[in-house]
Enzyme design. Structure first.
Site, PDB file in Angstrom:
ATOM      1  N   ASP A  95       4.706 -13.943  11.867  1.00 45.34           N
ATOM      2  CA  ASP A  95       3.326 -14.351  11.584  1.00 45.34           C
ATOM      3  C   ASP A  95       2.390 -13.173  11.861  1.00 45.34           C
ATOM      4  OD1 ASP A  95       0.755 -15.404  11.692  1.00 45.34           O
ATOM      5  OD2 ASP A  95       1.385 -17.285  12.619  1.00 45.34           O
ATOM      6  N   LYS A 143      -6.679  -0.203  12.062  1.00 44.36           N
ATOM      7  CA  LYS A 143      -6.098  -0.620  10.768  1.00 44.36           C
ATOM      8  C   LYS A 143      -4.915   0.290  10.454  1.00 44.36           C
ATOM      9  CE  LYS A 143      -5.677  -0.697   6.049  1.00 44.36           C
ATOM     10  NZ  LYS A 143      -4.884   0.192   5.212  1.00 44.36           N
ATOM     11  N   HIS A 197      -2.024  10.467   0.429  1.00 44.55           N
ATOM     12  CA  HIS A 197      -2.177   9.058   0.072  1.00 44.55           C
ATOM     13  C   HIS A 197      -2.422   8.903  -1.422  1.00 44.55           C
ATOM     14  CE1 HIS A 197      -3.184   4.869   0.285  1.00 44.55           C
ATOM     15  NE2 HIS A 197      -4.370   5.102  -0.236  1.00 44.55           N
ATOM     16  N   GLU A 250       0.828  -1.228   0.000  1.00 41.13           N
ATOM     17  CA  GLU A 250       0.000   0.000   0.000  1.00 41.13           C
ATOM     18  C   GLU A 250       0.852   1.263   0.000  1.00 41.13           C
ATOM     19  OE1 GLU A 250      -2.797   0.226   3.267  1.00 41.13           O
ATOM     20  OE2 GLU A 250      -3.650   2.100   2.519  1.00 41.13           O
TER      21      GLU A 250
HETATM   22  C1  LIG Z   1       2.368  10.975   2.630  1.00 38.83           C
HETATM   23  C2  LIG Z   1       2.770  12.149   3.501  1.00 38.83           C
HETATM   24  C3  LIG Z   1       3.922  11.759   4.388  1.00 38.83           C
HETATM   25  C4  LIG Z   1       3.183  13.286   2.588  1.00 38.83           C
HETATM   26  O1  LIG Z   1       3.324  14.417   3.339  1.00 38.83           O
HETATM   27  P1  LIG Z   1       3.920  15.765   2.752  1.00 38.83           P
HETATM   28  O2  LIG Z   1       3.403  16.842   3.607  1.00 38.83           O
HETATM   29  O3  LIG Z   1       3.671  15.857   1.300  1.00 38.83           O
HETATM   30  O4  LIG Z   1       5.455  15.516   3.004  1.00 38.83           O
HETATM   31  P2  LIG Z   1       6.706  16.495   2.982  1.00 38.83           P
HETATM   32  O5  LIG Z   1       7.103  16.682   1.570  1.00 38.83           O
HETATM   33  O6  LIG Z   1       6.501  17.680   3.846  1.00 38.83           O
HETATM   34  O7  LIG Z   1       7.789  15.547   3.705  1.00 38.83           O
HETATM   35  C5  LIG Z   1       7.677  15.227   5.093  1.00 38.83           C
HETATM   36  C6  LIG Z   1       8.301  13.890   5.328  1.00 38.83           C
HETATM   37  O8  LIG Z   1       7.425  12.857   4.877  1.00 38.83           O
HETATM   38  C7  LIG Z   1       8.200  11.804   4.286  1.00 38.83           C
HETATM   39  N1  LIG Z   1       7.829  11.744   2.869  1.00 38.83           N
HETATM   40  C8  LIG Z   1       7.170  12.674   2.144  1.00 38.83           C
HETATM   41  N2  LIG Z   1       6.956  12.255   0.883  1.00 38.83           N
HETATM   42  C9  LIG Z   1       7.509  11.039   0.790  1.00 38.83           C
HETATM   43  C10 LIG Z   1       7.600  10.097  -0.251  1.00 38.83           C
HETATM   44  N3  LIG Z   1       7.109  10.320  -1.465  1.00 38.83           N
HETATM   45  N4  LIG Z   1       8.225   8.941   0.011  1.00 38.83           N
HETATM   46  C11 LIG Z   1       8.754   8.678   1.225  1.00 38.83           C
HETATM   47  N5  LIG Z   1       8.690   9.562   2.256  1.00 38.83           N
HETATM   48  C12 LIG Z   1       8.066  10.718   2.051  1.00 38.83           C
HETATM   49  C13 LIG Z   1       9.665  12.145   4.497  1.00 38.83           C
HETATM   50  O9  LIG Z   1      10.094  11.578   5.710  1.00 38.83           O
HETATM   51  C14 LIG Z   1       9.610  13.650   4.608  1.00 38.83           C
HETATM   52  O10 LIG Z   1      10.627  14.217   5.389  1.00 38.83           O
HETATM   53  P3  LIG Z   1      12.183  13.964   5.171  1.00 38.83           P
HETATM   54  O11 LIG Z   1      12.493  12.776   6.015  1.00 38.83           O
HETATM   55  O12 LIG Z   1      12.450  13.703   3.714  1.00 38.83           O
HETATM   56  O13 LIG Z   1      12.794  15.208   5.692  1.00 38.83           O
HETATM   57  C15 LIG Z   1       1.591  12.638   4.401  1.00 38.83           C
HETATM   58  O14 LIG Z   1       0.562  13.119   3.574  1.00 38.83           O
HETATM   59  C16 LIG Z   1       1.037  11.570   5.306  1.00 38.83           C
HETATM   60  O15 LIG Z   1       1.605  11.245   6.330  1.00 38.83           O
HETATM   61  N6  LIG Z   1      -0.150  11.042   4.974  1.00 38.83           N
HETATM   62  C17 LIG Z   1      -0.765   9.951   5.705  1.00 38.83           C
HETATM   63  C18 LIG Z   1      -0.319   8.646   5.125  1.00 38.83           C
HETATM   64  C19 LIG Z   1      -1.076   7.459   5.660  1.00 38.83           C
HETATM   65  O16 LIG Z   1      -1.583   7.455   6.746  1.00 38.83           O
HETATM   66  N7  LIG Z   1      -1.171   6.436   4.838  1.00 38.83           N
HETATM   67  C20 LIG Z   1      -1.858   5.230   5.155  1.00 38.83           C
HETATM   68  C21 LIG Z   1      -2.793   4.854   4.058  1.00 38.83           C
HETATM   69  S1  LIG Z   1      -4.447   5.365   4.399  1.00 38.83           S
HETATM   70  C22 LIG Z   1      -4.967   4.085   5.472  1.00 38.83           C
HETATM   71  O17 LIG Z   1      -4.864   2.954   5.125  1.00 38.83           O
HETATM   72  C23 LIG Z   1      -5.253   4.292   6.941  1.00 38.83           C
HETATM   73  C24 LIG Z   1      -6.300   5.192   7.448  1.00 38.83           C
HETATM   74  C25 LIG Z   1      -6.042   6.587   7.012  1.00 38.83           C
HETATM   75  O18 LIG Z   1      -7.590   4.830   7.022  1.00 38.83           O
HETATM   76  C26 LIG Z   1      -6.188   5.053   8.957  1.00 38.83           C
HETATM   77  C27 LIG Z   1      -7.133   5.935   9.707  1.00 38.83           C
HETATM   78  O19 LIG Z   1      -8.244   6.215   9.207  1.00 38.83           O
HETATM   79  O20 LIG Z   1      -6.767   6.299  10.868  1.00 38.83           O
HETATM   80  N1  LIG Z   2      -1.993 -19.913  16.221  1.00 40.52           N
HETATM   81  C1  LIG Z   2      -0.769 -19.611  15.813  1.00 40.52           C
HETATM   82  O1  LIG Z   2      -0.340 -18.459  15.912  1.00 40.52           O
HETATM   83  C2  LIG Z   2       0.113 -20.676  15.225  1.00 40.52           C
HETATM   84  C3  LIG Z   2       1.297 -20.300  14.651  1.00 40.52           C
HETATM   85  N2  LIG Z   2       2.172 -21.246  14.171  1.00 40.52           N
HETATM   86  C4  LIG Z   2       3.452 -20.919  13.545  1.00 40.52           C
HETATM   87  O2  LIG Z   2       4.485 -21.243  14.489  1.00 40.52           O
HETATM   88  C5  LIG Z   2       5.698 -20.583  14.126  1.00 40.52           C
HETATM   89  C6  LIG Z   2       6.383 -20.017  15.341  1.00 40.52           C
HETATM   90  O3  LIG Z   2       6.612 -21.031  16.281  1.00 40.52           O
HETATM   91  P1  LIG Z   2       7.925 -21.065  17.166  1.00 40.52           P
HETATM   92  O4  LIG Z   2       7.666 -22.038  18.263  1.00 40.52           O
HETATM   93  O5  LIG Z   2       8.309 -19.683  17.544  1.00 40.52           O
HETATM   94  O6  LIG Z   2       8.999 -21.544  16.132  1.00 40.52           O
HETATM   95  P2  LIG Z   2      10.006 -22.791  16.045  1.00 40.52           P
HETATM   96  O7  LIG Z   2       9.420 -24.023  16.608  1.00 40.52           O
HETATM   97  O8  LIG Z   2      10.465 -22.813  14.623  1.00 40.52           O
HETATM   98  O9  LIG Z   2      11.231 -22.292  16.943  1.00 40.52           O
HETATM   99  C7  LIG Z   2      11.134 -22.100  18.337  1.00 40.52           C
HETATM  100  C8  LIG Z   2      12.144 -22.997  19.035  1.00 40.52           C
HETATM  101  O10 LIG Z   2      13.466 -22.522  18.804  1.00 40.52           O
HETATM  102  C9  LIG Z   2      14.309 -22.961  19.868  1.00 40.52           C
HETATM  103  N3  LIG Z   2      15.142 -21.824  20.303  1.00 40.52           N
HETATM  104  C10 LIG Z   2      16.468 -21.692  20.040  1.00 40.52           C
HETATM  105  N4  LIG Z   2      16.940 -20.535  20.534  1.00 40.52           N
HETATM  106  C11 LIG Z   2      15.915 -19.901  21.124  1.00 40.52           C
HETATM  107  C12 LIG Z   2      15.770 -18.644  21.797  1.00 40.52           C
HETATM  108  N5  LIG Z   2      16.799 -17.799  21.969  1.00 40.52           N
HETATM  109  N6  LIG Z   2      14.555 -18.291  22.267  1.00 40.52           N
HETATM  110  C13 LIG Z   2      13.504 -19.109  22.100  1.00 40.52           C
HETATM  111  N7  LIG Z   2      13.572 -20.306  21.480  1.00 40.52           N
HETATM  112  C14 LIG Z   2      14.766 -20.706  20.974  1.00 40.52           C
HETATM  113  C15 LIG Z   2      13.362 -23.474  20.970  1.00 40.52           C
HETATM  114  O11 LIG Z   2      13.338 -24.885  20.867  1.00 40.52           O
HETATM  115  P3  LIG Z   2      14.080 -25.855  21.900  1.00 40.52           P
HETATM  116  O12 LIG Z   2      13.759 -25.355  23.273  1.00 40.52           O
HETATM  117  O13 LIG Z   2      13.510 -27.208  21.608  1.00 40.52           O
HETATM  118  O14 LIG Z   2      15.532 -25.728  21.518  1.00 40.52           O
HETATM  119  C16 LIG Z   2      12.007 -22.974  20.527  1.00 40.52           C
HETATM  120  O15 LIG Z   2      10.972 -23.785  20.956  1.00 40.52           O
HETATM  121  C17 LIG Z   2       5.304 -19.515  13.141  1.00 40.52           C
HETATM  122  O16 LIG Z   2       5.686 -19.962  11.845  1.00 40.52           O
HETATM  123  C18 LIG Z   2       3.772 -19.490  13.231  1.00 40.52           C
HETATM  124  O17 LIG Z   2       3.224 -19.083  11.993  1.00 40.52           O
HETATM  125  C19 LIG Z   2       1.903 -22.582  14.299  1.00 40.52           C
HETATM  126  C20 LIG Z   2       0.734 -22.999  14.862  1.00 40.52           C
HETATM  127  C21 LIG Z   2      -0.285 -22.081  15.322  1.00 40.52           C
END
Ligand SMILES: CC(C)(COP(=O)([O-])OP(=O)([O-])OC[C@H]1O[C@@H](n2cnc3c(N)ncnc32)[C@H](O)[C@@H]1OP(=O)([O-])[O-])[C@@H](O)C(=O)NCCC(=O)NCCSC(=O)C[C@@](C)(O)CC(=O)[O-]
Ligand SMILES: NC(=O)C1=CN([C@@H]2O[C@H](COP(=O)(O)OP(=O)(O)OC[C@H]3O[C@@H](n4cnc5c(N)ncnc54)[C@H](OP(=O)(O)O)[C@@H]3O)[C@@H](O)[C@H]2O)C=CC1
Length: 434
Positions: free
Chosen positions: A285, A269, A383, A85
């Protein structure tokens, strides 16, 4: 070691190659890492994908963008985001720039405690069964921890047992046992499910009941991530609108989400706009996080905002977020997808908790960006201005045509598929007429 300054003004005006070089300078990633981010030879191959899921015929690419300007707990971070998006990466970068002026994000997490559920039915004396299960807590925990090779030695593993009794359900009474498991740096689903399945026969023997489901809960409300941000009112001043007025508008936007579930759903969202792309980029995940986030938003019985916004004594805007965030830096696809590995390297996180902190900051930033736009100029300028390129491409524009058609639509404030087709046709006729 690179410069580690994520304040990269004008980053968006570079081309993808130049942006990669800036990322390299930030972090000191090597050329192989850059290839993986860029999607070249190092990216996910069909051979590797075929070992990840079933019935593979190919791979599905998404754009990978980098959100700039983030400072989290005093550390500069560049955040990789995999998302389709437009304006999400731009909005998050903009909001992070605003928060930076107030000292950056402050984030924290609880312990990485998850819940494994074991459902027990046909128990004749549930109170006795509950008492006996709790009396055998240590034995049950030991059985669960036998399933883990490393979790326990890392300080994690099964820590506690809880018992819940449901007097009624569509099928009658049931008991649900919770295993409380510290998953350390894993998301933990597989570890939890193994433990739940391992202890179920013993729970059946103790309770005299029958175990059906043995599975984690995605309402991981013991594994929370929190963040706070301050935006000086002055930083919000723009186009002749006073910062104080923008703060006022944002607080009304938040109030709307706080009271109305129809608005809160869209508001949340907008928060997940920032979080899901980080989950995707790091191989986590996102369905699990989405499910937990919405359940947490409804925990009081009233679905509401995951963030809260207020004004401090100096008139500055203060935002906070709290939500379940069960992510891993080991396990799942995190170590299997090459770009996920590079994303984690770029984020330079040492624990799953640190990754969760970054995710909530990206969520808080996205929420701020959306509310600022909504409460001032409206969402469409920023946007749709960026979405115009996708509309131009959908109309069939290629190469230079994409920006030409998009720019004309933005200038005319007519960002629509039909207009894109008309402009494209016009553009293609003009050269042949000359
Ligand atoms: C899009 C902006 C940032 C433009 O805003 P602007 O005023 O045109 O930006 P600007 O030219 O003044 O620049 C400000 C900064 O924005 C960034 N920026 C500016 N332009 C760009 C670009 N082209 N590509 C990458 N970064 C950009 C960049 O960081 C820049 O500063 P810098 O770091 O360069 O000094 C602003 O209008 C904005 O924040 N809009 C909102 C965007 C948003 O929320 N999008 C989500 C999609 S809509 C949705 O799905 C969710 C929603 C809205 O329904 C959630 C809700 O309802 O709560
Ligand atoms: N409802 C849900 O959300 C479900 C999600 N999944 C999927 O499960 C996956 C994630 O499961 P997850 O158990 O995390 O993955 P893994 O089983 O791949 O790995 C976790 C294992 O790694 C080992 N391990 C090694 N180092 C570490 C550490 N520093 N910290 C913790 N564990 C370590 C441990 O095993 P050990 O102790 O044996 O060495 C641990 O159990 C995702 O792909 C997800 O999409 C699956 C089923 C349902």
């Amino acid at each position: 070691m690179g410069t580690r300054n994520s304040r990269l003004g004008g980053f968006y005006q570079l081309n993808p190659f130049e942006r990669l070089q800036a990322v390299k300078a930030f972090d000191g990633l090597n050329d192989e890492d850059l290839r993986q981010l860029h999607g070249g030879n190092g990216a996910l191959t069909v051979e590797r994908a075929d070992k990840m899921i079933e019935n593979v015929v190919g791979t599905f690419n998404l754009p990978l963008g980098i959100a700039t300007n983030f400072q989290i707990n005093g550390r500069d971070v560049l955040i990789p985001m995999g998302v389709e998006e437009p304006s999400i990466v731009a909005g998050a970068s903009y909001a992070a720039r605003l928060v930076r002026e107030g000292g950056g994000f402050h984030a924290s997490t609880t312990e990485p405690l998850m819940i494994g559920q074991i459902q027990l039915v046909n128990i004749t004396d549930p109170q006795r069964a509950r008492f006996d299960i709790l009396a055998n807590r240590d034995e049950i925990l030991a059985m669960a921890n036998n399933q883990s090779n490393s979790l326990v030695s890392l300080g994690g593993g099964a820590k506690d047992v809880e018992v819940r009794i449901f007097e009624t359900s569509p099928m009658g009474p049931m008991m649900v046992v919770h295993l409380i498991i510290d998953c350390r740096d894993a998301m933990g689903a597989n570890a939890i499910n193994s433990m739940a399945e391992a202890v179920a026969p013993r729970l059946e023997a103790i309770s005299g009941g029958r175990a059906y489901l043995r599975i984690l809960s995605n309402l991981s409300d013991r594994r929370l991530a929190r963040a706070r941000a301050t935006v000086p009112a002055k930083a919000l001043e723009r186009d002749g609108i006073r910062g104080e007025d923008v703060v006022e508008g944002i607080l009304w936007a938040y109030s709307f989400a706080a009271v109305d579930p129809y608005r809160a759903t869209t508001h949340n969202k907008g928060i997940l706009n920032g979080i899901d792309p980080v989950l995707i980029a790091t191989g986590n995940d996102w369905r699990a996080i989405e499910a937990g986030a919405h359940a947490y938003a409804a925990r009081s019985g009233h679905y509401t905002s995951l963030t809260a916004w207020e004004r401090d004594a100096h008139g500055n805007l203060i935002g906070t977020i709290e939500m379940p965030l069960a992510v891993g830096i080991v396990g799942g696809a995190t170590k299997v997808h090459p770009a996920a590995q590079t994303s984690l390297k770029l984020l330079n996180v040492k624990s799953a908790s640190e990754l969760a902190e970054i995710c909530v900051c990206a969520g808080l930033a996205s929420n701020l960006a959306a509310m600022r736009a909504l409460a001032t100029e409206g969402i469409q300028r920023g946007h749709m201005g960026l979405h115009a390129r996708q509309i131009a491409m959908a109309a069939g524009a290629h190469g230079n045509e994409i920006d030409q058609v998009a720019q004309r639509m933005v200038a005319e404030k007519q960002i629509k598929p039909a207009r894109a087709e008309a402009l494209l046709a016009e553009l293609r006729i003009i050269p042949t007429q000359n």
